[in-house]
Design a protein around this motif. Structure first.
Motif, PDB file in Angstrom:
ATOM      1  N   VAL A   1      15.987   9.515   5.823  1.00  0.00           N
ATOM      2  CA  VAL A   1      15.907   9.707   7.279  1.00  0.00           C
ATOM      3  C   VAL A   1      14.630  10.497   7.545  1.00  0.00           C
ATOM      4  CG1 VAL A   1      17.053  10.528   9.358  1.00  0.00           C
ATOM      5  CG2 VAL A   1      18.414   9.778   7.395  1.00  0.00           C
ATOM      6  N   PRO A   2      13.602   9.888   8.146  1.00  0.00           N
ATOM      7  CA  PRO A   2      12.307  10.564   8.301  1.00  0.00           C
ATOM      8  C   PRO A   2      12.346  11.653   9.355  1.00  0.00           C
ATOM      9  CG  PRO A   2      12.270   8.438   9.385  1.00  0.00           C
ATOM     10  CD  PRO A   2      13.589   8.519   8.678  1.00  0.00           C
ATOM     11  N   GLN A   3      11.317  12.478   9.302  1.00  0.00           N
ATOM     12  CA  GLN A   3      11.202  13.582  10.256  1.00  0.00           C
ATOM     13  C   GLN A   3      11.055  13.064  11.680  1.00  0.00           C
ATOM     14  OE1 GLN A   3       7.878  16.120   9.388  1.00  0.00           O
ATOM     15  NE2 GLN A   3       8.742  17.854  10.477  1.00  0.00           N
TER      16      GLN A   3
ATOM     17  N   THR B   1       6.221  26.399   8.662  1.00  0.00           N
ATOM     18  CA  THR B   1       5.403  25.215   8.920  1.00  0.00           C
ATOM     19  C   THR B   1       4.256  25.144   7.923  1.00  0.00           C
ATOM     20  OG1 THR B   1       5.928  25.373  11.273  1.00  0.00           O
ATOM     21  CG2 THR B   1       4.020  24.041  10.654  1.00  0.00           C
ATOM     22  N   GLY B   2       4.091  23.957   7.313  1.00  0.00           N
ATOM     23  CA  GLY B   2       3.018  23.777   6.340  1.00  0.00           C
ATOM     24  C   GLY B   2       3.345  24.278   4.956  1.00  0.00           C
ATOM     25  N   SER B   3       4.615  24.580   4.710  1.00  0.00           N
ATOM     26  CA  SER B   3       4.992  25.090   3.387  1.00  0.00           C
ATOM     27  C   SER B   3       5.159  23.978   2.354  1.00  0.00           C
ATOM     28  CB  SER B   3       6.286  25.916   3.482  1.00  0.00           C
ATOM     29  OG  SER B   3       7.345  25.126   4.002  1.00  0.00           O
ATOM     30  N   GLY B   4       5.198  22.709   2.804  1.00  0.00           N
ATOM     31  CA  GLY B   4       5.273  21.589   1.861  1.00  0.00           C
ATOM     32  C   GLY B   4       6.625  20.916   1.793  1.00  0.00           C
ATOM     33  N   LYS B   5       7.481  21.137   2.790  1.00  0.00           N
ATOM     34  CA  LYS B   5       8.843  20.578   2.744  1.00  0.00           C
ATOM     35  C   LYS B   5       8.820  19.044   2.804  1.00  0.00           C
ATOM     36  CE  LYS B   5      10.158  22.744   6.463  1.00  0.00           C
ATOM     37  NZ  LYS B   5       8.860  23.330   6.801  1.00  0.00           N
TER      38      LYS B   5
ATOM     39  N   PHE C   1       0.831  -1.205   0.000  1.00  0.00           N
ATOM     40  CA  PHE C   1       0.000   0.000   0.000  1.00  0.00           C
ATOM     41  C   PHE C   1       0.866   1.255   0.000  1.00  0.00           C
ATOM     42  CE2 PHE C   1      -4.188  -1.682   2.072  1.00  0.00           C
ATOM     43  CZ  PHE C   1      -4.427  -2.413   0.929  1.00  0.00           C
ATOM     44  N   SER C   2       0.373   2.271  -0.671  1.00  0.00           N
ATOM     45  CA  SER C   2       0.982   3.589  -0.530  1.00  0.00           C
ATOM     46  C   SER C   2       0.384   4.251   0.710  1.00  0.00           C
ATOM     47  CB  SER C   2       0.707   4.437  -1.771  1.00  0.00           C
ATOM     48  OG  SER C   2      -0.676   4.736  -1.863  1.00  0.00           O
ATOM     49  N   LEU C   3       0.895   5.421   1.047  1.00  0.00           N
ATOM     50  CA  LEU C   3       0.371   6.110   2.230  1.00  0.00           C
ATOM     51  C   LEU C   3      -1.088   6.510   2.051  1.00  0.00           C
ATOM     52  CD1 LEU C   3       3.404   8.370   3.255  1.00  0.00           C
ATOM     53  CD2 LEU C   3       2.807   6.079   4.023  1.00  0.00           C
ATOM     54  N   GLN C   4      -1.530   6.649   0.794  1.00  0.00           N
ATOM     55  CA  GLN C   4      -2.925   7.020   0.550  1.00  0.00           C
ATOM     56  C   GLN C   4      -3.881   5.930   1.035  1.00  0.00           C
ATOM     57  OE1 GLN C   4      -3.608   8.257  -3.485  1.00  0.00           O
ATOM     58  NE2 GLN C   4      -1.835   9.611  -3.515  1.00  0.00           N
ATOM     59  N   GLU C   5      -3.512   4.665   0.816  1.00  0.00           N
ATOM     60  CA  GLU C   5      -4.377   3.573   1.261  1.00  0.00           C
ATOM     61  C   GLU C   5      -4.406   3.481   2.792  1.00  0.00           C
ATOM     62  OE1 GLU C   5      -2.126   2.685  -1.571  1.00  0.00           O
ATOM     63  OE2 GLU C   5      -3.875   3.507  -2.565  1.00  0.00           O
ATOM     64  N   PHE C   6      -3.250   3.725   3.416  1.00  0.00           N
ATOM     65  CA  PHE C   6      -3.220   3.730   4.888  1.00  0.00           C
ATOM     66  C   PHE C   6      -4.108   4.845   5.430  1.00  0.00           C
ATOM     67  CE2 PHE C   6       0.719   1.303   4.292  1.00  0.00           C
ATOM     68  CZ  PHE C   6       0.557   0.338   5.262  1.00  0.00           C
ATOM     69  N   ASP C   7      -4.050   6.006   4.783  1.00  0.00           N
ATOM     70  CA  ASP C   7      -4.889   7.123   5.217  1.00  0.00           C
ATOM     71  C   ASP C   7      -6.373   6.802   5.021  1.00  0.00           C
ATOM     72  OD1 ASP C   7      -2.558   8.464   5.762  1.00  0.00           O
ATOM     73  OD2 ASP C   7      -2.553   9.622   3.902  1.00  0.00           O
TER      74      ASP C   7
ATOM     75  N   ASN D   1       8.681  13.426   0.323  1.00  0.00           N
ATOM     76  CA  ASN D   1       7.924  12.164   0.296  1.00  0.00           C
ATOM     77  C   ASN D   1       7.576  11.723  -1.119  1.00  0.00           C
ATOM     78  OD1 ASN D   1       7.852  11.600   3.040  1.00  0.00           O
ATOM     79  ND2 ASN D   1       5.993  12.795   3.385  1.00  0.00           N
ATOM     80  N   LEU D   2       7.644  12.641  -2.069  1.00  0.00           N
ATOM     81  CA  LEU D   2       7.350  12.299  -3.459  1.00  0.00           C
ATOM     82  C   LEU D   2       8.516  11.579  -4.133  1.00  0.00           C
ATOM     83  CD1 LEU D   2       5.637  15.613  -4.673  1.00  0.00           C
ATOM     84  CD2 LEU D   2       4.526  13.481  -4.012  1.00  0.00           C
ATOM     85  N   ILE D   3       9.738  11.769  -3.623  1.00  0.00           N
ATOM     86  CA  ILE D   3      10.909  11.186  -4.288  1.00  0.00           C
ATOM     87  C   ILE D   3      10.912   9.659  -4.197  1.00  0.00           C
ATOM     88  CG2 ILE D   3      13.439  11.155  -4.364  1.00  0.00           C
ATOM     89  CD1 ILE D   3      13.315  14.038  -3.179  1.00  0.00           C
ATOM     90  N   PRO D   4      10.761   9.060  -2.997  1.00  0.00           N
ATOM     91  CA  PRO D   4      10.701   7.583  -2.938  1.00  0.00           C
ATOM     92  C   PRO D   4       9.312   7.035  -3.261  1.00  0.00           C
ATOM     93  CG  PRO D   4      10.726   8.488  -0.727  1.00  0.00           C
ATOM     94  CD  PRO D   4      10.802   9.649  -1.640  1.00  0.00           C
ATOM     95  N   ARG D   5       8.428   7.883  -3.788  1.00  0.00           N
ATOM     96  CA  ARG D   5       7.073   7.497  -4.204  1.00  0.00           C
ATOM     97  C   ARG D   5       6.217   7.008  -3.037  1.00  0.00           C
ATOM     98  NH1 ARG D   5       6.383   3.899  -9.318  1.00  0.00           N
ATOM     99  NH2 ARG D   5       4.329   4.864  -9.276  1.00  0.00           N
ATOM    100  N   PHE D   6       6.317   7.691  -1.896  1.00  0.00           N
ATOM    101  CA  PHE D   6       5.326   7.443  -0.858  1.00  0.00           C
ATOM    102  C   PHE D   6       3.972   7.954  -1.358  1.00  0.00           C
ATOM    103  CE2 PHE D   6       8.928   7.918   2.442  1.00  0.00           C
ATOM    104  CZ  PHE D   6       9.327   6.630   2.193  1.00  0.00           C
TER     105      PHE D   6
END
Length: 599
Positions: free
Chosen positions: A436-438, A392-396, A99-105, A401-406
């Motif tokens: 390395v995640p946030q 905060t919330g600027s989209g960093k 699953f991608s993160l969309q399915e988990f959400d 998260n788009l690079i490894p195709r989450f």
């Protein structure tokens, strides 16, 4: 539910064996009342003691056969049900892993846990019951009717009234029970979600003295589930008294009418006793069927929830494995090897220096009206550090998260070594990325296990080297067993800064071509931060580094700084260039550094 039963294919042999044993058990039980009638009518009535012993021994033999068949069938049905549950649970888990993160959400973590555990357990229990009863109950009912008719056909007419009444009772109770079973599973999801949030957020709850509020919230979810469960159990509790009432009334009628038949000489006492037992068997077979009908609605609700997970196809899939795609992967693999080439050889192919490229990228979260990112275009080169900074919330984090195709881009393209990341398999893509995640996440196991998570075949020397670069070797050496020290669940026995450094070491040991640090230095003090960045600069000389940070001191020495503001690029350049041309960057700097420090 029928789709779930298709998963039994590997167990067809065992299922047939169980049905054979059930058949033998049923036949032995159906034969016992006839033997008992013979003992009463022939043995006791005529005082024939040898006949009583002989027929009694046959009864013991058939009873023993039924017992052996019942125990063996129960054993194998339990094995089949548990094997089915194990296989189904593995299948669901394996499917969810894609699953991608969309399915988990979309489904929710708490609901996925419930479906993988409680719902599959419900299916296991029903399968055990079906294997034992789906043949036994109809056989017992049909065999009982045949044997009862053979004893007294006229008295058997009572079943014409009793059986429809029983069937209607079962149908009415089952009809009301199915919606309640479905609601019960959803409320179990809700309860699991509350428990999970409470356990994972216990520090925040205690810090804000919200224990009482959480107790009330848990109480509400628990009472809601309990109220539904009580309604279900009240409905199901009605089943047994209704069945027993119908059974008792039926036996009274049988004994009453049977006594008249005996007085008229149309029936013997032993036949009446056998008839009563056959009637009991018929009605109890209906009781077994009713239990199946009670469990099947609940299992159907669970099966529907499990099927929903299995039917859900991930939005992010690998490209079709064609020859062209294979060529693309090979080309990427060749590109990844260029970082080991001498610098002058690499300079003959300047296009290969661009490792990562964003080309007009836009991204919408599912259901969102406004894009989280819009018109994002930049290049990150080998040997350079590209920093991303913004409010905060600027989209960093969304960007990285788009690079490894989450998630996948909504428009535009992200290219790795000139190839769109959507053209690569997810495994190949992520092999070239050290992420390395946030939020630093550690797994249960040793320190070495957690670092080696990035590279399973890493040697001890590589582990130590990665830990030294990440500034983790010092505190690891002070731990009781060094790299063999245990990390508890979630890394609760190490500090936030130590977790971050272990997460960084986990990415470094992989030695990827592209490093992504998503605000991974926030828990480090300034001294450790500076030492870590200096060590990283030497270690990543042939790699591309993408660094998300909140602190200006972390990014000011980067080769390229990208300033994000409300999902758009507000400036690209070095620290000094942005200080001259980007108002957004100057505001960020002035909020953190003095004029002397920002110069």
């Amino acid at each position: 539910m029928t789709r779930m039963l298709r998963q039994l294919r590997p167990y067809y042999g065992a299922a047939v064996f169980i049905l054979l044993l059930t058949f033998l058990q049923t036949m032995s039980e159906l034969f016992l009342p006839t033997l008992m009638a013979d003992i009463v009518d022939t043995g006791i009535a005529h005082g024939n003691i040898p006949y009583i012993w002989r027929i009694g021994s046959y009864m013991l033999l058939f009873a023993a056969l039924g017992m052996v068949c019942s125990i063996t069938a129960s054993y194998f049905s339990a094995r089949v049900a548990l094997g089915f549950g194990r296989d189904l649970r593995s299948r669901v888990f394996s499917h969810v892993e894609h699953f991608s993160l969309q399915e988990f959400d979309r489904i929710g973590t708490a609901s996925l846990i419930t479906r993988t555990t409680n719902d599959i357990t419900q299916l296991q229990q029903v399968l055990t019951m079906l294997l034992r009863m789906m043949l036994m109950a109809p056989l017992m009912m049909l065999g009982g009717i045949i044997m009862a008719v053979s004893k007294q056909a006229q008295l058997s007419l009572i079943f014409i009234v009793v059986i429809p009444v029983l069937g209607l009772t079962i149908w009415l109770i089952g009809r009301r029970g199915f919606p309640l079973f479905k609601a019960q599973q959803k409320k179990l999801d809700r309860l699991n979600m509350v428990i999970r949030e409470n356990l994972t957020g216990i520090r925040v709850i205690r810090a804000f003295n919200r224990d009482r509020y959480e107790n009330v919230r848990f109480d509400g979810a628990s009472r809601d589930l309990a109220d539904t469960a009580i309604r279900v159990n009240k409905l199901m509790a009605l089943m047994m008294p209704m069945m027993m009432l119908i059974l008792d009334v039926s036996i009274i009628c049988i004994v009453g009418f049977g006594s008249f038949q005996i007085s008229y000489g149309n029936m013997q006492v032993g036949d009446l006793m056998a008839f009563v037992q056959y009637a009991t068997q018929i009605l109890f077979s209906f009781l077994m069927l009713s239990m199946i009908f009670i469990m099947i609605p609940r299992a159907s609700a669970s099966a529907a929830r499990v099927n929903e997970v299995l039917d859900m196809q991930p939005d992010i899939v690998d490209p079709v494995a064609t020859q062209a795609a294979s060529g693309t992967v090979s080309a990427v693999a060749a590109d990844m090897n260029t970082r080991a080439q001498p610098a002058d050889q690499a300079n003959n192919h300047p296009a290969r220096d661009v490792v990562l490229e964003f080309d007009g990228v836009e991204f919408f979260y599912p259901g969102a009206e406004q894009p989280a990112l819009k018109r994002i275009s930049f290049q990150a080169r080998r040997g350079e550090v590209t920093a991303i900074i913004g409010g905060t919330g600027s989209g960093k984090s969304t960007l990285v998260n788009l690079i490894p195709r989450f998630y996948d881009v909504s428009a535009g393209a992200i290219r790795l070594n000139g190839h769109d990341v959507r053209e690569l398999t997810q495994e190949r893509l992520r092999e070239g990325v050290g992420y390395v995640p946030q939020k630093a996440l550690l797994f249960t196991g040793t320190v070495a296990d957690n670092i080696r998570y990035g590279k399973p075949d890493a040697t001890q020397e590589q582990l130590v080297h990665a830990a030294q670069i990440a500034q983790a070797d010092e505190f690891i050496s002070r731990m009781p067993e060094g790299y063999n020290s245990e990390i508890t669940q979630g890394g609760s026995n190490v500090s936030g800064g130590q977790k971050q450094r272990l997460s960084i070491a986990r990415a470094l040991v992989r030695q990827p071509e592209l490093y992504i640090f998503d605000d991974s230095f926030s828990a480090l003090d300034f001294k450790t931060d500076a030492k870590l960045r200096a060590a990283l600069k030497q270690e990543t000389v042939n790699a591309t580094v993408l660094m998300v940070a909140q602190r200006v001191s972390t990014v000011r020495d980067a080769d390229q700084i990208i300033v994000l503001d409300e999902g758009e690029i507000a400036g690209i350049g070095t620290h000094h260039e942005l200080m001259q041309h980007s108002e957004v960057y100057r505001e960020i700097v002035s909020s953190q550094l003095s004029e002397e420090e920002s110069a």
